[in-house]
Motif scaffolding. Sequence first.
Motif, mmCIF file in Angstrom:
data_model
loop_
_atom_site.group_PDB
_atom_site.id
_atom_site.type_symbol
_atom_site.label_atom_id
_atom_site.label_comp_id
_atom_site.label_asym_id
_atom_site.label_seq_id
_atom_site.Cartn_x
_atom_site.Cartn_y
_atom_site.Cartn_z
ATOM 1 N N VAL A 77 38.053 24.212 66.889
ATOM 2 C CA VAL A 77 38.231 25.657 66.752
ATOM 3 C C VAL A 77 38.395 26.304 68.131
ATOM 4 C CG1 VAL A 77 37.115 27.812 66.055
ATOM 5 C CG2 VAL A 77 37.022 25.817 64.544
ATOM 6 N N ALA A 93 47.199 32.546 63.087
ATOM 7 C CA ALA A 93 46.969 31.652 61.948
ATOM 8 C C ALA A 93 46.546 30.265 62.416
ATOM 9 C CB ALA A 93 48.228 31.563 61.091
ATOM 10 N N LEU A 96 42.837 29.296 61.937
ATOM 11 C CA LEU A 96 42.452 28.793 60.613
ATOM 12 C C LEU A 96 42.874 27.335 60.450
ATOM 13 C CD1 LEU A 96 41.155 29.362 57.938
ATOM 14 C CD2 LEU A 96 43.293 30.363 57.118
ATOM 15 N N THR A 97 44.055 27.028 60.963
ATOM 16 C CA THR A 97 44.524 25.643 60.916
ATOM 17 C C THR A 97 43.571 24.738 61.688
ATOM 18 O OG1 THR A 97 46.850 26.295 60.720
ATOM 19 C CG2 THR A 97 46.403 24.082 61.557
ATOM 20 N N ALA A 99 40.439 25.223 62.206
ATOM 21 C CA ALA A 99 39.192 25.114 61.446
ATOM 22 C C ALA A 99 39.321 24.055 60.346
ATOM 23 C CB ALA A 99 38.829 26.466 60.848
ATOM 24 N N VAL A 100 40.468 24.033 59.689
ATOM 25 C CA VAL A 100 40.711 23.039 58.633
ATOM 26 C C VAL A 100 40.699 21.634 59.231
ATOM 27 C CG1 VAL A 100 42.414 22.153 56.990
ATOM 28 C CG2 VAL A 100 41.988 24.616 57.150
ATOM 29 N N SER A 133 44.570 18.588 56.852
ATOM 30 C CA SER A 133 45.576 19.426 57.495
ATOM 31 C C SER A 133 46.920 19.317 56.791
ATOM 32 C CB SER A 133 45.741 19.032 58.972
ATOM 33 O OG SER A 133 46.356 17.770 59.111
ATOM 34 N N TRP A 136 46.879 21.489 53.768
ATOM 35 C CA TRP A 136 46.860 22.883 54.216
ATOM 36 C C TRP A 136 48.276 23.318 54.591
ATOM 37 C CZ3 TRP A 136 44.926 27.508 54.409
ATOM 38 C CH2 TRP A 136 45.274 28.385 55.439
ATOM 39 N N SER A 140 50.712 26.373 53.421
ATOM 40 C CA SER A 140 50.779 27.430 54.436
ATOM 41 C C SER A 140 52.100 27.425 55.185
ATOM 42 C CB SER A 140 49.623 27.288 55.429
ATOM 43 O OG SER A 140 49.745 26.095 56.191
#
Length: 201
Positions: A77, A93, A96-97, A99-100, A133, A136, A140
Amino acid sequence: MLANWKLKEIVLMSILGVVFALVYLLFFFFGQVIRNILTPFGLAAFGYEIIFGIWFIVSIIAAYIIRKPGAAFTSEVIAGVVQVLVGSPAGPALILTAAVQGAGAELPFALTKWRDYRLRILVLAGVSAAFFSFFWHLYSSGNIILAPWLIIATFVVRLISGALLAGVLGKWLSDQLAKTGVVRGYALGKEKQEQREDRAA
């Protein structure tokens, strides 16, 4: 999450996050080059997938060296935040990626209760980050519209990249760093010292 951490561990994790944020940005442009090379062959979708594991490597390195809950997630992060602050084309954005990806990398360590840092767990962490990821990004980034065979192929390539560039390379880089003595005050450094003493006994 960081309540039981030593200040030096937090500092090291932060430094790693910043350093690899810059590495990640460089690889973004490197991925563009690979993508441009592959485009004439209809393989542009693999441009970033081949090297995608590099974007998880800080989580593996931080976790392997520090060996505390949250090291993988938090370092990833931090890297994401720094990338955004220095002007990543991906924009906010990206946090958030990150974090995933960090959560994916943290999962295998959590399942072992942060006690197992052998190569197989580091590789599994890289694969887990790649797995989460990928799905995600599937939505996304709109990759869900790709042909089914291409989705499957890029998924496999990302898993392999995560295993090799994050897991295997992350361990190798950390071990090389440990040989210099720079991390002797951290969990990895202490483990290496104990191994040297056992061999000398």
